[in-house]
Write an enzyme that holds these catalytic residues in place. Structure first.
Site, PDB file in Angstrom:
ATOM      1  N   CYS A 365      -3.847   8.478   0.789  1.00 15.74           N
ATOM      2  CA  CYS A 365      -3.231   9.354   1.786  1.00 15.74           C
ATOM      3  C   CYS A 365      -2.148   8.588   2.545  1.00 15.74           C
ATOM      4  O   CYS A 365      -2.452   7.807   3.444  1.00 15.74           O
ATOM      5  CB  CYS A 365      -4.315   9.866   2.744  1.00 15.74           C
ATOM      6  SG  CYS A 365      -3.691  10.958   4.008  1.00 15.74           S
ATOM      7  N   CYS A 368      -1.841   9.409   6.227  1.00 17.09           N
ATOM      8  CA  CYS A 368      -2.889   8.803   7.059  1.00 17.09           C
ATOM      9  C   CYS A 368      -2.642   7.305   7.253  1.00 17.09           C
ATOM     10  O   CYS A 368      -2.717   6.795   8.359  1.00 17.09           O
ATOM     11  CB  CYS A 368      -4.261   8.970   6.411  1.00 17.09           C
ATOM     12  SG  CYS A 368      -4.516  10.558   5.627  1.00 17.09           S
ATOM     13  N   ASP A 369      -2.382   6.600   6.150  1.00 18.01           N
ATOM     14  CA  ASP A 369      -2.407   5.135   6.208  1.00 18.01           C
ATOM     15  C   ASP A 369      -1.039   4.483   6.143  1.00 18.01           C
ATOM     16  O   ASP A 369      -0.924   3.270   6.359  1.00 18.01           O
ATOM     17  CB  ASP A 369      -3.270   4.584   5.053  1.00 18.01           C
ATOM     18  CG  ASP A 369      -4.686   5.142   5.109  1.00 18.01           C
ATOM     19  OD1 ASP A 369      -5.139   5.428   6.238  1.00 18.01           O
ATOM     20  OD2 ASP A 369      -5.318   5.301   4.065  1.00 18.01           O
TER      21      ASP A 369
END
Ligand SMILES: Cc1cc2nc3c(=O)[nH]c(=O)nc-3n(C[C@H](O)[C@H](O)[C@H](O)COP(=O)(O)OP(=O)(O)OC[C@H]3O[C@@H](n4cnc5c(N)ncnc54)[C@H](O)[C@@H]3O)c2cc1C
Length: 548
Positions: A365, A368-369
């Site tokens: 992701c 997200c990261d």
């Protein structure tokens, strides 16, 4: 008017007298004797020993049921009861295995009083749910609850443990340990912030827990933060069955119940869905940074205020109709509507190092990261729209990204492919990852050119994988729910599938796969379901088409 000191002390005396009368009437209902055996050692902790004697004397003035004996450590009784340190107070050792390594001072007086009452009554007074859990314990539990005289939260935790020890004397051995009286033992367990509870030397609770959470932690031998009531019913009638306890399902439960629909959430795996396996979430509004597990606890506690949750239960079969029948691995549900919030799982590469370094440089992701890799090097694996979009996303975040694709052309839209060129993002064609390398974090990837068979070690800090998702659509397929070309549930703008009464929300619908979007779709679906149930759309359509 202000009271003077004499009037104030009169009031205090009256309060004391009322308390004594109240305690006397409680102790009147006590049927059994309460044997207390105190073990002391001359010249050791005399002050604490004296406190115990005085506390016992005070309670004996309220009831004649207390039988008190005092022994020194070299007495035969010490050997008989395996007592090797002083002061130790054994509470009814013929019936229970409860010992107090300390003195009932300050707040601990409350624990002592409750213990005497429970032992005298010979009843644990555990709740029905706690009884179920405590009776499932098969192996011995040796509990240590560390407390202190000045800790107002300690009595709650100590009494939880006392109740368990009274209910299962065959399995539970309890020591209540005052950290001031036994500093050495407190040091050995690092118990410097009380209450702290251990079972079989495993920390099961830090801080006061509710009774059910404590007993559940004791049963599972790991600290629990939530307790979800168990429901025995073989048949449950409800308005809405929500399949899946991820962000979409839990949010739908909150919204549905608040609209007035009785709802249940059924979850076969870990509550929270994919969030339960996410180490840190940094893009859920309201939290700059929150652990995945913490976010799940918050979501589940919130949902529990409204909706009944059935964890560890798999929906096996749905029979559409009026009502809709839902069969799980444990029971049968009858409902007016069903929401499929079954989620999706990202596909894995299946190469060595992927599992081990997941969350340590391997990510599925970029939204997200990605920010964690700003100024660092990463590869993005894949050649479809997701991989290209995410590569662009990483590039704009300041990550030095290289696309790794196993073919010689991209599957992504031309416009996106053009953007790669425009942003000068390098592409390694006909290239596959053989292994992800690194000790504690990703350090490199071993690449192979599948045409030339040449291999190379490519140093990177991150490996982003976007090779597709597998939506959980087995149930949907079984009942004939129409799917999109990519295999996700096909639905209209109100989350209705082609089967009347069956809806969907979250990752199983495709599109953006984020917690906030899944939660939003869960909320939308619940509101649409509510509106449809008060004014069924399939009947509206039937009227228009004139069919039965
Ligand atoms: C490692 C990782 C990190 C992520 N990080 C972030 C992040 O930082 N921020 C962000 O916004 N998103 C992140 N995501 C994505 C996010 O977690 C998902 O988009 C979101 O969880 C989708 O929610 P959902 O409820 O639709 O599905 P899911 O979370 O997949 O939940 C579906 C649930 O349904 C259950 N289920 C399926 N079939 C059945 C059945 N037959 N009976 C009973 N239960 C069933 C499953 O067990 C599952 O628990 C991450 C995902 C992963 C994997």
């Amino acid at each position: 008017m202000e009271k003077n000191n004499a009037e104030k002390s009169d009031d205090a005396l009256r309060d004391d007298a009322a308390l004594v009368r109240q305690l006397q009437s409680i102790f009147k209902n006590i049927s059994s004797e309460i044997p207390l055996f105190l073990f002391t050692e001359k010249g050791k902790d005399d002050v604490f020993c004296q406190v115990i004697r005085e506390a016992v004397r005070a309670f004996r003035s309220l009831t004649d049921k207390i039988r008190f004996r005092e022994y020194t450590l070299d007495h035969d009784s010490a050997k008989q009861w395996n007592v090797d340190s002083a002061p130790t107070l054994l509470i009814d050792p013929e019936r229970y295995r409860i010992r107090w390594l300390g003195a009932p001072m300050g707040e601990e007086g409350r624990t002592f009083l409750e213990t005497l009452i429970l032992v005298g009554m010979g009843k644990s007074h555990l709740s029905e749910q706690s009884l179920k859990m405590v009776h499932r314990i098969e192996e011995e539990r040796r509990i240590k609850v560390f407390v202190s005289a000045t800790c107002p939260y300690c009595p709650q935790q100590a009494v939880n443990a006392v109740k368990a020890a009274i209910e299962r004397p065959d399995r539970i051995f309890l020591e209540i340990i005052d950290i001031q009286v036994r500093p050495g033992l407190a040091d050995a367990y690092d118990a410097h912030s009380v209450p702290m509870a251990f079972a079989n030397d495993v920390l099961i609770g830090h801080g006061a827990q509710t009774e059910e959470v404590f007993i559940s932690s004791l049963e599972k031998l790991e600290p629990q933060t939530l307790f979800i009531p168990e429901i025995d019913a073989a048949f449950v009638e409800t308005d809405l069955v929500i399949v899946g306890g991820g962000p979409a399902g839990l949010t739908a439960g909150i919204y549905a119940d608040r609209s007035g629909l009785k709802s249940v959430v059924i979850e076969r795996g870990a509550l929270g869905g994919q969030v339960a396996t996410t180490p840190v979430v940094e893009n859920y509004p309201g939290f700059t940074q929150v652990g995945g597990k913490t976010l799940v606890d918050i979501l589940v506690s919130h949902a529990l205020q409204y909706v009944r949750i059935f964890p560890g239960e798999e929906v096996l079969d749905i029979q559409p109709g009026t009502p809709i029948q839902v069969n799980t691995s444990r029971r049968r549900f009858s409902a007016r509507a069903v929401l499929l919030a079954t989620g999706a799982v990202h596909k894995k590469l299946g190469v060595p190092g992927e599992e081990r370094l997941s969350g340590r440089g391997v990510s599925y992701c970029s939204t997200c990261d990605g920010p964690l890799f700003k100024g660092k090097a990463a590869v993005m694996v894949g050649g479809g729209n997701s991989a290209v979009t995410e590569a662009l996303h990483l590039h704009h975040m300041g990550v030095s990204v290289t696309l790794v694709h196993r073919r010689d052309t991209l599957r992504a839209q031309e416009f996106l492919a053009g953007q790669l060129k425009e942003n000068r993002i390098p592409i390694l064609w006909n290239t596959e990852i053989q292994e992800i390398l690194g000790n504690r974090r990703v350090e490199a990837v071993r690449l192979i050119n599948n045409k030339t068979k040449k291999t190379q070690n490519f140093p990177v800090n991150g490996v982003f994988i976007a090779i597709g998702y597998t939506p959980a659509v087995e149930l949907a397929k079984k009942i004939g729910v129409a799917l999109t070309r990519d295999g996700y549930i096909r639905r209209d703008e109100r989350h209705r599938t082609n089967i009347p009464g069956i809806y969907s929300a979250g990752d199983v619908e495709g599109g953006y796969k984020q917690i906030v979007t899944a939660a939003g779709q869960g909320a939308e679906a619940a509101m649409a379901i509510f509106e449809d149930l008060i004014n069924p759309y399939w009947q509206r359509q039937d009227r228009r088409t004139g069919s039965q």
